[in-house]
Design a protein around this motif. Structure first.
Motif, mmCIF file in Angstrom:
data_model
loop_
_atom_site.group_PDB
_atom_site.id
_atom_site.type_symbol
_atom_site.label_atom_id
_atom_site.label_comp_id
_atom_site.label_asym_id
_atom_site.label_seq_id
_atom_site.Cartn_x
_atom_site.Cartn_y
_atom_site.Cartn_z
ATOM 1 N N GLN A 246 -1.353 11.748 -3.805
ATOM 2 C CA GLN A 246 -2.749 11.442 -4.065
ATOM 3 C C GLN A 246 -3.420 12.533 -4.908
ATOM 4 O OE1 GLN A 246 -3.942 8.382 -3.124
ATOM 5 N NE2 GLN A 246 -1.775 8.174 -2.642
ATOM 6 N N GLU A 247 -2.872 13.760 -4.833
ATOM 7 C CA GLU A 247 -3.444 14.859 -5.611
ATOM 8 C C GLU A 247 -3.253 14.655 -7.119
ATOM 9 O OE1 GLU A 247 -2.067 16.198 -1.590
ATOM 10 O OE2 GLU A 247 -1.188 15.079 -3.261
ATOM 11 N N ARG A 248 -2.308 13.837 -7.505
ATOM 12 C CA ARG A 248 -2.026 13.590 -8.921
ATOM 13 C C ARG A 248 -1.947 12.092 -9.196
ATOM 14 N NH1 ARG A 248 -0.291 18.055 -7.270
ATOM 15 N NH2 ARG A 248 1.268 17.068 -5.926
ATOM 16 N N ARG A 249 -2.832 11.359 -8.559
ATOM 17 C CA ARG A 249 -2.809 9.901 -8.711
ATOM 18 C C ARG A 249 -3.145 9.494 -10.143
ATOM 19 N NH1 ARG A 249 -5.059 5.367 -4.553
ATOM 20 N NH2 ARG A 249 -4.482 3.552 -5.804
ATOM 21 N N ARG A 250 -2.439 8.501 -10.619
ATOM 22 C CA ARG A 250 -2.650 7.960 -11.949
ATOM 23 C C ARG A 250 -2.007 6.577 -12.006
ATOM 24 N NH1 ARG A 250 0.248 12.846 -14.599
ATOM 25 N NH2 ARG A 250 -0.822 13.718 -12.785
ATOM 26 N N ILE B 16 0.774 3.748 -12.549
ATOM 27 C CA ILE B 16 2.213 3.798 -12.283
ATOM 28 C C ILE B 16 2.997 3.985 -13.576
ATOM 29 C CG2 ILE B 16 4.179 2.359 -11.560
ATOM 30 C CD1 ILE B 16 2.514 1.350 -9.263
ATOM 31 N N PHE B 17 2.552 3.334 -14.658
ATOM 32 C CA PHE B 17 3.303 3.478 -15.903
ATOM 33 C C PHE B 17 3.223 4.901 -16.461
ATOM 34 C CE2 PHE B 17 -0.906 2.590 -17.612
ATOM 35 C CZ PHE B 17 -0.961 3.370 -18.747
ATOM 36 N N LYS B 18 2.314 5.722 -15.908
ATOM 37 C CA LYS B 18 2.242 7.131 -16.294
ATOM 38 C C LYS B 18 2.993 8.031 -15.318
ATOM 39 C CE LYS B 18 -2.112 6.841 -18.864
ATOM 40 N NZ LYS B 18 -3.495 7.364 -18.982
ATOM 41 N N GLY B 19 3.781 7.427 -14.436
ATOM 42 C CA GLY B 19 4.677 8.208 -13.597
ATOM 43 C C GLY B 19 4.365 8.261 -12.128
ATOM 44 N N TRP B 20 3.237 7.676 -11.687
ATOM 45 C CA TRP B 20 2.880 7.780 -10.275
ATOM 46 C C TRP B 20 3.861 6.993 -9.419
ATOM 47 C CZ3 TRP B 20 -0.620 4.918 -6.600
ATOM 48 C CH2 TRP B 20 -1.039 5.754 -5.552
ATOM 49 N N GLY B 21 4.389 7.637 -8.377
ATOM 50 C CA GLY B 21 5.334 6.977 -7.485
ATOM 51 C C GLY B 21 6.790 7.211 -7.832
ATOM 52 N N TYR B 22 7.066 7.811 -9.001
ATOM 53 C CA TYR B 22 8.446 8.092 -9.403
ATOM 54 C C TYR B 22 8.882 9.465 -8.891
ATOM 55 C CZ TYR B 22 8.524 4.172 -12.700
ATOM 56 O OH TYR B 22 8.510 2.923 -13.271
ATOM 57 N N ILE C 232 0.841 -1.192 0.000
ATOM 58 C CA ILE C 232 0.000 0.000 0.000
ATOM 59 C C ILE C 232 0.881 1.248 0.000
ATOM 60 C CG2 ILE C 232 -1.786 1.265 1.244
ATOM 61 C CD1 ILE C 232 -2.637 -1.396 2.463
ATOM 62 N N PRO C 233 0.789 2.092 -1.014
ATOM 63 C CA PRO C 233 1.612 3.310 -1.056
ATOM 64 C C PRO C 233 1.291 4.246 0.087
ATOM 65 C CG PRO C 233 0.616 2.835 -3.190
ATOM 66 C CD PRO C 233 -0.058 1.958 -2.192
#
Length: 278
Positions: free
Chosen positions: A80-84, A86-92, A27-28
């Motif tokens: 969370q404000e820009r959640r999408r 992962i392959f679109k950049g979330w978490g990087y 869980i992030p």
């Protein structure tokens, strides 16, 4: 006297660990608004920050512009404000100086904003596997996306393991078809005659190595349900694949010796129905 670094306000202490089952999906951490007070770094006569200590260096190559060793990391910031996806950049995360330099090149017209965006996403895609990003995904969503695309990075990663399982299944099946050469068969619960009804019941009536669409479906199923790094090297009891190892008399005697504990045959049993003569 040197001044100490002040800590961020608003961060919450981690709750004590409880005896609960570890979830299959990591869980992030949720982003929370914080207030950061100005601070002055400690200085002990030695310059800090001369070497990179985190992330992975990625070379960004534009037309006529190269940004070497742009440091990227994953797993610390999940805004969370820009959640999408992962392959679109979330978490990087990307080092700020590199972002500033890229924006400067965009402002100067050296590169386009679209080209910069494409390279960021390309870097995220290339680092998906090395950073273990699949561990942060929802397994059901991964499986659905894999089925829709007829494959995914996880299937590609586990294909060699799957091929080894199929090679083993082919060899097991070929032996089971020659009881005159391999008269004994060992399974999880003991040893039998190869012609025993138990062996026949727990193995497929007909077996053929999957090809085409059945192969893709089987690869998908086992890539997303079995851990290839565990001690299990079979198909988790699936009756679509042979599960008994047919052996010669000499191999069967060696198998029994290998499965005999210090108090006798406690780690194997002879089938009471066929009573293999060994």
């Amino acid at each position: 006297m040197s001044k100490k670094r002040r800590t961020k306000q608003g961060s919450s202490a981690k709750s004590p660990r409880t005896d609960v089952k570890t979830p299959t999906v990591r869980i992030p951490e949720q982003s929370t608004p914080v207030t950061v007070e100005p601070w002055e770094p400690e200085y002990d006569g030695e310059l800090r920050g001369e070497q990179s200590t985190g992330g992975v260096g990625v070379d960004f190559n534009f037309r006529g512009v190269v940004l070497p060793g742009v440091r990227m990391s994953f797993g610390d910031l999940f805004a969370q404000e820009r959640r999408r996806e992962i392959f679109k950049g979330w978490g990087y995360s990307v080092e700020l100086p590199a972002v500033i330099d890229i924006l400067a090149h965009v402002e100067q017209g050296v590169i386009t904003a679209g080209a910069a965006r494409a390279l960021f996403l390309e870097a995220a895609d290339q680092l998906y596997g090395p950073f273990g990003c699949s561990g942060f995904e929802d397994p059901d969503e991964i499986r659905a996306a894999c089925q829709a695309a007829s494959g995914c990075a996880l299937c590609d990663e586990r294909r060699p393991w799957f091929e080894r399982l199929l090679d083993r299944s082919d060899a097991l099946w070929q032996r089971l078809q020659r009881p005159e050469v391999y008269p004994f068969a060992a399974g999880r619960r003991g040893i039998h005659d190869t012609t025993c009804s138990v062996v026949k019941r727990e193995n497929p009536d007909v077996y053929a190595r999957p090809q085409g669409d059945p192969y893709t479906q089987a690869l998908h199923r086992y890539s997303h349900t079995i851990n290839p790094h565990s001690d299990r090297d079979d198909f988790e009891g699936s009756n679509a694949y042979p599960s008994f190892t047919a052996m010669t008399a000499e191999e069967a005697k060696a198998w029994i010796a290998d499965h005999t504990g210090p108090k006798g045959g406690r780690n194997f049993s002879r089938c009471q129905r066929c009573a293999p003569a060994l």
